[in-house]
Design an enzyme around this catalytic site. Structure first.
Site, PDB file in Angstrom:
ATOM      1  N   PRO A  72      -3.558  -3.570  -1.377  1.00  0.00           N
ATOM      2  CA  PRO A  72      -3.694  -4.461  -0.244  1.00  0.00           C
ATOM      3  C   PRO A  72      -5.031  -4.323   0.459  1.00  0.00           C
ATOM      4  O   PRO A  72      -5.512  -3.239   0.732  1.00  0.00           O
ATOM      5  CB  PRO A  72      -2.574  -4.022   0.702  1.00  0.00           C
ATOM      6  CG  PRO A  72      -1.842  -2.945   0.005  1.00  0.00           C
ATOM      7  CD  PRO A  72      -2.744  -2.417  -1.040  1.00  0.00           C
ATOM      8  N   GLU A  73      -5.567  -5.472   0.748  1.00  0.00           N
ATOM      9  CA  GLU A  73      -6.720  -5.562   1.639  1.00  0.00           C
ATOM     10  C   GLU A  73      -6.202  -6.142   2.944  1.00  0.00           C
ATOM     11  O   GLU A  73      -4.992  -6.288   3.120  1.00  0.00           O
ATOM     12  CB  GLU A  73      -7.797  -6.448   1.010  1.00  0.00           C
ATOM     13  CG  GLU A  73      -8.173  -6.002  -0.401  1.00  0.00           C
ATOM     14  CD  GLU A  73      -9.264  -6.842  -1.035  1.00  0.00           C
ATOM     15  OE1 GLU A  73     -10.113  -7.357  -0.299  1.00  0.00           O
ATOM     16  OE2 GLU A  73      -9.250  -6.993  -2.258  1.00  0.00           O
TER      17      GLU A  73
END
Length: 285
Positions: free
Chosen positions: A2-3
């Site tokens: 995840p960003e």
DNA sequence: CACGAGACCTGTTCGC
DNA sequence: TGCGAACAGGTCTCGT
């Protein structure tokens, strides 16, 4: 995984209404929220997942606490309790889900937080890079993080000031969480493409105008990512749609959507970097 | 001090 | 089909 957009999507899902039922109104990730729930205990399935404190202290301190709020800083998830803050970083393959305590434990579940009702919060993380912290003050964990890209007070000049002395490639600078918090490999590639900046461009050869354009591009791609509930690639993250809108990321050899040239791939700072060699001209120093 | 390589992990995909 | 190499949303730590 995840960003910033994926983490933001997870955070919003954790803030879903407390009461949720299948077939009810459409909510993010279709799971109930956690705000207002009281913690009855925790189980650590992979010791290394807990950064601090020691497992026995963690369980003692977290038990009985009520979740007051859920928020995000960079790629960190902050769960504010009565007297503590529980932080998660999902790194490459982590995910958080809320489910009934009757559900079977899944492969790669690392940390389970039970609530006094029938629900629980589970950290699942195949690669074991994800971490959790329980601290009195989130600054103990978040110190050193750069500004939030979506903070409206941040300007291109601020980025210019933090980049313009560096000989490092802009791709590596965008990934440096101490300079800007939340941008990862997907969104850095997409932002560089939108801003028409070559990923190898040294920080010190960027003009203030370049930095303005890059900040605008970073914000545009992050906001689009959030609108699409993040990007789901492979088996890791669920529910996103942004992967269907990549212009360069993982499109090596495919035609540039602007000029038709084949997208190229380079390794910069040990991360793969995708770009259009025509639209993103290598800048001379 | 700044930068790059290696380490931390497991799973999937690709090439021969 | 099998097997090893390459690769994957990230960030520490260590050496130069």
């Amino acid at each position: 995984m995840p960003e910033l957009p994926e983490v933001e999507t997870i955070v919003r899902s954790l803030r879903n209404p407390k009461e949720w039922s299948a077939g009810g109104s459409r909510t993010l990730r279709e799971q109930p929220g956690v705000i207002g729930r009281q913690i009855s205990g925790a189980t650590l399935l992979w010791t290394h997942t807990l950064a601090t404190p020691k497992p026995d202290e963690f369980i003692k301190q977290i038990t009985g606490q009520v979740i007051q709020n859920v928020s995000r800083r960079g790629k960190f998830i902050l769960i504010t309790l009565d007297e503590w803050v529980l932080l998660f970083h999902l790194r490459m393959s982590g995910d958080l889900r809320v489910e009934d305590q009757g559900q079977p434990i899944q492969k790669h579940d690392r940390l389970i937080i039970d609530f006094t009702d029938h629900l629980r919060l589970v950290l699942n993380d195949a690669r074991k890079f994800g971490r959790a912290w329980l601290v009195k003050d989130e600054k103990e964990v978040l110190a050193g993080l750069g500004p939030e890209p979506l903070d409206p007070t941040l300007t291109g000049v601020d980025l210019f000031k933090s980049w313009h002395r560096s000989s490092r490639a802009i791709k590596a600078l965008l990934l440096d969480q101490g300079l800007l918090a939340g941008v990862g490999n997907i969104y850095s590639d997409e932002a560089l493409f939108q801003a028409k900046v070559h990923p190898l461009t040294p920080g010190k050869s960027l003009t203030e105008e370049n930095c303005d354009q890059l900040l605008y591009a970073v914000r545009t791609v992050l906001e689009e990512g959030i609108r699409k509930n993040g990007a789901s690639i492979d088996w890791v993250y669920r529910g996103g749609d942004f992967q269907n809108h990549f212009k360069v990321y993982q499109r090596t050899g495919q035609a540039c959507k602007i000029c038709g040239s084949p997208i190229e791939r380079l390794v910069i700072g040990q991360r793969s970097s995708h770009f259009c060699p025509v639209c993103q001209k290598a800048k001379k120093n």
